[in-house]
Scaffold this motif. Sequence first.
Motif, PDB file in Angstrom:
ATOM      1  N   ASP A   1       0.486  -1.230  -0.261  1.00  0.00           N
ATOM      2  CA  ASP A   1      -0.276  -0.295   0.212  1.00  0.00           C
ATOM      3  C   ASP A   1       1.032   1.232   0.010  1.00  0.00           C
ATOM      4  O   ASP A   1       0.669   2.001  -0.591  1.00  0.00           O
ATOM      5  CB  ASP A   1      -1.079  -0.212   1.114  1.00  0.00           C
ATOM      6  CG  ASP A   1      -2.267  -1.123   1.385  1.00  0.00           C
ATOM      7  OD1 ASP A   1      -2.144  -1.422  -0.159  1.00  0.00           O
ATOM      8  OD2 ASP A   1      -2.598  -1.266   2.180  1.00  0.00           O
ATOM      9  N   ARG A   2       2.211   1.148   0.557  1.00  0.00           N
ATOM     10  CA  ARG A   2       3.064   2.303   0.897  1.00  0.00           C
ATOM     11  C   ARG A   2       3.559   2.296   0.083  1.00  0.00           C
ATOM     12  O   ARG A   2       3.797   3.804  -0.790  1.00  0.00           O
ATOM     13  CB  ARG A   2       3.793   2.116   1.925  1.00  0.00           C
ATOM     14  CG  ARG A   2       4.485   3.792   1.956  1.00  0.00           C
ATOM     15  CD  ARG A   2       5.839   3.649   3.053  1.00  0.00           C
ATOM     16  NE  ARG A   2       5.173   3.501   4.483  1.00  0.00           N
ATOM     17  CZ  ARG A   2       6.698   3.099   5.366  1.00  0.00           C
ATOM     18  NH1 ARG A   2       7.391   2.953   4.566  1.00  0.00           N
ATOM     19  NH2 ARG A   2       5.797   2.745   6.588  1.00  0.00           N
ATOM     20  N   LYS A   3       3.590   1.138  -1.118  1.00  0.00           N
ATOM     21  CA  LYS A   3       4.706   1.620  -2.136  1.00  0.00           C
ATOM     22  C   LYS A   3       3.733   2.252  -4.130  1.00  0.00           C
ATOM     23  O   LYS A   3       3.851   3.075  -4.211  1.00  0.00           O
ATOM     24  CB  LYS A   3       5.053   0.120  -2.518  1.00  0.00           C
ATOM     25  CG  LYS A   3       6.138   0.092  -1.301  1.00  0.00           C
ATOM     26  CD  LYS A   3       6.786  -1.520  -2.251  1.00  0.00           C
ATOM     27  CE  LYS A   3       7.804  -1.945  -0.608  1.00  0.00           C
ATOM     28  NZ  LYS A   3       8.730  -3.657  -1.587  1.00  0.00           N
ATOM     29  N   GLN A   4       2.864   1.130  -3.535  1.00  0.00           N
ATOM     30  CA  GLN A   4       1.948   1.896  -4.333  1.00  0.00           C
ATOM     31  C   GLN A   4       1.568   3.561  -4.441  1.00  0.00           C
ATOM     32  O   GLN A   4       1.270   3.915  -5.482  1.00  0.00           O
ATOM     33  CB  GLN A   4       0.270   0.992  -4.656  1.00  0.00           C
ATOM     34  CG  GLN A   4       0.948  -0.704  -4.792  1.00  0.00           C
ATOM     35  CD  GLN A   4       1.878  -0.412  -6.659  1.00  0.00           C
ATOM     36  OE1 GLN A   4       1.098   0.171  -7.578  1.00  0.00           O
ATOM     37  NE2 GLN A   4       2.681  -1.282  -6.519  1.00  0.00           N
ATOM     38  N   THR A   5       1.292   3.865  -3.280  1.00  0.00           N
ATOM     39  CA  THR A   5       0.781   5.446  -2.571  1.00  0.00           C
ATOM     40  C   THR A   5       2.039   5.960  -3.334  1.00  0.00           C
ATOM     41  O   THR A   5       1.609   7.496  -3.819  1.00  0.00           O
ATOM     42  CB  THR A   5       0.543   5.673  -1.185  1.00  0.00           C
ATOM     43  OG1 THR A   5      -0.866   4.744  -1.384  1.00  0.00           O
ATOM     44  CG2 THR A   5      -0.223   6.800  -0.951  1.00  0.00           C
ATOM     45  N   PHE A   6       2.810   5.649  -2.811  1.00  0.00           N
ATOM     46  CA  PHE A   6       4.258   6.643  -3.881  1.00  0.00           C
ATOM     47  C   PHE A   6       4.509   6.703  -4.338  1.00  0.00           C
ATOM     48  O   PHE A   6       4.275   7.959  -5.719  1.00  0.00           O
ATOM     49  CB  PHE A   6       5.789   6.082  -2.952  1.00  0.00           C
ATOM     50  CG  PHE A   6       6.644   6.754  -2.648  1.00  0.00           C
ATOM     51  CD1 PHE A   6       7.069   7.731  -2.221  1.00  0.00           C
ATOM     52  CD2 PHE A   6       7.739   6.024  -4.498  1.00  0.00           C
ATOM     53  CE1 PHE A   6       8.259   8.215  -2.470  1.00  0.00           C
ATOM     54  CE2 PHE A   6       9.300   6.636  -4.215  1.00  0.00           C
ATOM     55  CZ  PHE A   6       9.220   7.725  -3.379  1.00  0.00           C
ATOM     56  N   ILE A   7       4.085   5.367  -5.611  1.00  0.00           N
ATOM     57  CA  ILE A   7       4.878   5.606  -6.653  1.00  0.00           C
ATOM     58  C   ILE A   7       3.378   6.615  -7.848  1.00  0.00           C
ATOM     59  O   ILE A   7       3.282   6.691  -8.461  1.00  0.00           O
ATOM     60  CB  ILE A   7       4.175   4.477  -7.526  1.00  0.00           C
ATOM     61  CG1 ILE A   7       5.448   3.437  -7.177  1.00  0.00           C
ATOM     62  CG2 ILE A   7       3.609   3.932  -8.694  1.00  0.00           C
ATOM     63  CD1 ILE A   7       5.637   1.529  -7.358  1.00  0.00           C
ATOM     64  N   ALA A   8       2.288   6.318  -7.397  1.00  0.00           N
ATOM     65  CA  ALA A   8       1.262   6.931  -7.751  1.00  0.00           C
ATOM     66  C   ALA A   8       1.611   8.006  -7.596  1.00  0.00           C
ATOM     67  O   ALA A   8       0.879   9.191  -8.414  1.00  0.00           O
ATOM     68  CB  ALA A   8      -0.547   6.787  -7.153  1.00  0.00           C
ATOM     69  N   TRP A   9       1.793   8.541  -6.182  1.00  0.00           N
ATOM     70  CA  TRP A   9       1.969  10.322  -6.418  1.00  0.00           C
ATOM     71  C   TRP A   9       3.000  11.014  -6.869  1.00  0.00           C
ATOM     72  O   TRP A   9       3.318  11.487  -7.666  1.00  0.00           O
ATOM     73  CB  TRP A   9       2.322  10.535  -4.574  1.00  0.00           C
ATOM     74  CG  TRP A   9       2.988  11.941  -4.899  1.00  0.00           C
ATOM     75  CD1 TRP A   9       1.824  13.315  -4.591  1.00  0.00           C
ATOM     76  CD2 TRP A   9       4.018  11.916  -4.088  1.00  0.00           C
ATOM     77  NE1 TRP A   9       2.587  13.954  -4.247  1.00  0.00           N
ATOM     78  CE2 TRP A   9       4.070  13.971  -3.902  1.00  0.00           C
ATOM     79  CE3 TRP A   9       5.222  11.625  -3.567  1.00  0.00           C
ATOM     80  CZ2 TRP A   9       4.856  14.421  -3.236  1.00  0.00           C
ATOM     81  CZ3 TRP A   9       6.648  12.269  -3.701  1.00  0.00           C
ATOM     82  CH2 TRP A   9       6.431  13.668  -3.474  1.00  0.00           C
ATOM     83  N   LEU A  10       4.298   9.995  -7.133  1.00  0.00           N
ATOM     84  CA  LEU A  10       5.028  10.100  -7.726  1.00  0.00           C
ATOM     85  C   LEU A  10       5.295  10.795  -8.969  1.00  0.00           C
ATOM     86  O   LEU A  10       6.219  11.202 -10.014  1.00  0.00           O
ATOM     87  CB  LEU A  10       7.303  10.248  -6.886  1.00  0.00           C
ATOM     88  CG  LEU A  10       8.164  10.371  -6.709  1.00  0.00           C
ATOM     89  CD1 LEU A  10       7.961  11.929  -6.788  1.00  0.00           C
ATOM     90  CD2 LEU A  10       9.455  10.013  -6.785  1.00  0.00           C
ATOM     91  N   LEU A  11       4.922   9.322  -9.471  1.00  0.00           N
ATOM     92  CA  LEU A  11       5.209   9.160 -11.140  1.00  0.00           C
ATOM     93  C   LEU A  11       4.889  10.455 -12.036  1.00  0.00           C
ATOM     94  O   LEU A  11       5.152  10.756 -12.908  1.00  0.00           O
ATOM     95  CB  LEU A  11       4.015   7.495 -11.881  1.00  0.00           C
ATOM     96  CG  LEU A  11       4.715   6.837 -13.218  1.00  0.00           C
ATOM     97  CD1 LEU A  11       6.057   6.698 -13.352  1.00  0.00           C
ATOM     98  CD2 LEU A  11       3.852   6.021 -13.058  1.00  0.00           C
TER      99      LEU A  11
END
Length: 306
Positions: free
Chosen positions: A80-90
């Motif tokens: 969840d944290r990783k996907q949130t990070f990716i979705a925000w930064l990408l």
Amino acid sequence: MMKSCWSCWLSASPYLTVVFALTAWWLSWPTPPQPVPVASNEPIAQETLRFDEAEADDASGLQVTLIPAPNFSSISLSDDRKQTFIAWLLPLIAQENARVLELRREAVRLYGLSQQNRLSLKQKEWLVSLATDYEVDLGAKGFDLPFWQNLLHRVDAIPPSLVLAQAAVESGWGTSRLAKDAHNFFGIMCFKPGCGVPFDGGPGEFRRFVGVNDSIAFYMRLINTKGAYRAARAERMRHRLIGDVPSGLALAKTLLSYSELGSRYIDFLLKIMRENKLDEYDGADLPMSIEVNEAPAPSVQSEPVS
């Protein structure tokens, strides 16, 4: 008289209904968003563009959007944290890459004009400004083939998978104090007293950025200009010349100088990229296959030493 008035209203009611419906529809449209200006610690080439009037609109479509970082620490260390990070930064990575690719497209277009001796004074000034920003020397021979080779090695996008992996490693998936307080997601340092966030253990400080957009732009400029990353730029150009999308995995293998950990840092980067399938995001930026092709093709190792 009253009966006559009601007759008038009844006969006009279909038209009034249409008017009210159109008015409500028009009022429901949101106000167009206004571009948000972004301050920068480093001169960005986009800010010094001087297009001819005919091309002025081409650059105006690029806007910078500031998106506050989520509180990654409140999300357990999981997918969840990783996907949130990716979705925000990408999207922010894609936005900066789009800006760099816009510069590249214009440089490629001007290369074609230079081969016909058709560069205007404004276009030459624009090229000099861009070359200065990307630390490309304009030699005594002017806009010769080595100049164009060097410029197109440097003015190019960074594979999103590489940016995501380095941001994840350097910021602990967005949870480090440096990322939260200084918007520094890439462990970038500076060496003037008071230039950033002090730390114990060595000279220098960690650079402080106005926002994550500024951090991404500075990181990309670092990879695109410094001699320590010449091998990464050569690898990216090799992919361009064979028509492939530049690979973050391939570029990561060249970053021995990014960290004092050397090869161990590269191994960790590759592990993060593979475990999280970050290479799947490299297709998010459309490849730009147009290269210097009206003269002998530039060698993969042709970027002059700076």
